[in-house]
Scaffold this active site. Sequence first.
Site, PDB file in Angstrom:
ATOM      1  N   LYS A  13       0.823  -1.039   0.054  1.00  0.00           N
ATOM      2  CA  LYS A  13       0.047  -0.261   0.072  1.00  0.00           C
ATOM      3  C   LYS A  13       0.737   1.239  -0.024  1.00  0.00           C
ATOM      4  O   LYS A  13       0.578   2.098  -0.726  1.00  0.00           O
ATOM      5  CB  LYS A  13      -0.692   0.064   1.217  1.00  0.00           C
ATOM      6  CG  LYS A  13      -1.794  -1.139   1.457  1.00  0.00           C
ATOM      7  CD  LYS A  13      -2.815  -0.907   2.596  1.00  0.00           C
ATOM      8  CE  LYS A  13      -2.144  -0.790   3.798  1.00  0.00           C
ATOM      9  NZ  LYS A  13      -1.562  -2.029   4.294  1.00  0.00           N
ATOM     10  N   ARG A  88      -9.032   0.881   9.288  1.00  0.00           N
ATOM     11  CA  ARG A  88      -8.594  -0.364   9.412  1.00  0.00           C
ATOM     12  C   ARG A  88      -9.651  -1.185  10.233  1.00  0.00           C
ATOM     13  O   ARG A  88      -9.649  -2.373  10.340  1.00  0.00           O
ATOM     14  CB  ARG A  88      -7.487  -0.531  10.108  1.00  0.00           C
ATOM     15  CG  ARG A  88      -6.137  -0.228   9.608  1.00  0.00           C
ATOM     16  CD  ARG A  88      -4.948  -0.380  10.203  1.00  0.00           C
ATOM     17  NE  ARG A  88      -3.722  -0.100   9.539  1.00  0.00           N
ATOM     18  CZ  ARG A  88      -2.568  -0.448  10.094  1.00  0.00           C
ATOM     19  NH1 ARG A  88      -2.428  -0.629  11.186  1.00  0.00           N
ATOM     20  NH2 ARG A  88      -1.460   0.054   9.256  1.00  0.00           N
ATOM     21  N   ARG A 123      12.307  -7.037   5.814  1.00  0.00           N
ATOM     22  CA  ARG A 123      12.372  -5.534   6.058  1.00  0.00           C
ATOM     23  C   ARG A 123      13.503  -5.319   7.017  1.00  0.00           C
ATOM     24  O   ARG A 123      13.395  -5.560   8.189  1.00  0.00           O
ATOM     25  CB  ARG A 123      11.013  -4.948   6.124  1.00  0.00           C
ATOM     26  CG  ARG A 123      10.187  -5.352   4.953  1.00  0.00           C
ATOM     27  CD  ARG A 123       8.956  -4.184   4.933  1.00  0.00           C
ATOM     28  NE  ARG A 123       8.096  -3.928   6.247  1.00  0.00           N
ATOM     29  CZ  ARG A 123       6.915  -3.471   6.078  1.00  0.00           C
ATOM     30  NH1 ARG A 123       6.227  -2.950   5.047  1.00  0.00           N
ATOM     31  NH2 ARG A 123       6.158  -3.342   7.410  1.00  0.00           N
ATOM     32  N   ARG A 156      12.252  -3.853  12.793  1.00  0.00           N
ATOM     33  CA  ARG A 156      11.247  -3.284  13.531  1.00  0.00           C
ATOM     34  C   ARG A 156      10.661  -4.254  14.237  1.00  0.00           C
ATOM     35  O   ARG A 156      10.330  -5.279  13.751  1.00  0.00           O
ATOM     36  CB  ARG A 156      10.364  -2.316  12.782  1.00  0.00           C
ATOM     37  CG  ARG A 156      10.718  -1.313  12.183  1.00  0.00           C
ATOM     38  CD  ARG A 156       9.686  -0.346  11.745  1.00  0.00           C
ATOM     39  NE  ARG A 156       9.983   1.078  11.201  1.00  0.00           N
ATOM     40  CZ  ARG A 156      10.295   1.547   9.943  1.00  0.00           C
ATOM     41  NH1 ARG A 156      10.045   0.464   8.869  1.00  0.00           N
ATOM     42  NH2 ARG A 156      10.730   2.690   9.516  1.00  0.00           N
ATOM     43  N   ARG A 167      -0.311  -9.906  13.309  1.00  0.00           N
ATOM     44  CA  ARG A 167      -1.103  -8.685  12.600  1.00  0.00           C
ATOM     45  C   ARG A 167      -1.991  -9.115  11.500  1.00  0.00           C
ATOM     46  O   ARG A 167      -3.129  -8.585  11.061  1.00  0.00           O
ATOM     47  CB  ARG A 167       0.041  -7.909  11.967  1.00  0.00           C
ATOM     48  CG  ARG A 167       0.982  -7.061  13.156  1.00  0.00           C
ATOM     49  CD  ARG A 167       2.147  -6.278  12.430  1.00  0.00           C
ATOM     50  NE  ARG A 167       1.575  -5.207  11.574  1.00  0.00           N
ATOM     51  CZ  ARG A 167       2.281  -4.127  10.870  1.00  0.00           C
ATOM     52  NH1 ARG A 167       3.658  -4.790  10.720  1.00  0.00           N
ATOM     53  NH2 ARG A 167       1.787  -3.464  10.187  1.00  0.00           N
TER      54      ARG A 167
END
Length: 209
Positions: A13, A88, A123, A156, A167
């Site tokens: 996104k 969300r 990431r 992270r 998540r």
Amino acid sequence: MNLIFLGAPGAGKGTQAAKISEICNIPAISTGQLIRTAVANGSPLGKEFQSYVEKGKLVPDELMVALVQERLTQKDCENGFILDGFPRTLPQAQFLESAHVIIDRVINIVVPDADIVRRMSGRRFCPHCQATYHTVYQKPQVEGKCDLCGTELALRADDSPETVLERLKIYHAQTEPVAGYYREKIATVDGTQSVEAITEEILNVLSHD
């Protein structure tokens, strides 16, 4: 043009919002970035955000609503915007409607869960300058080091495989229903394509509106 980009964490996104933002000359508003800025500033609100982010849980609606509502009042949103990461939940979507925020089109970027886990666990980011990298798709010139400032790259907390799975579980339970809320305005895009192909598909959708 007021747009919403939906999709699981790591679906792309943010990447697409940035590209469409530049092409259409409207701001891309990433709630993830808004939250990270608040956390980095160490404000009381930022500390509240951090406790949720580290556990991979959604920030409560009332906190997100306050954050987004303030952002949409800024001058650069007068001619349109892209919401990346908001709404969300159904209550957040209902907030936009009650606030008389007109949404012209919703883009839903769909990627299988297994691909999401692989993308996000790779990431990395620079704690100093916030530059982002990936162990597969965007490698730094020197492994583990930021190209811009040489700082050791970090993972992270919300990108660890365990947190990503949590998540995704929350996304399927709480965010997927938002797509149904916007069923008359939604367009589904295959997020496993190349970045360029996804951008082209989104622009094709928007050009027919």
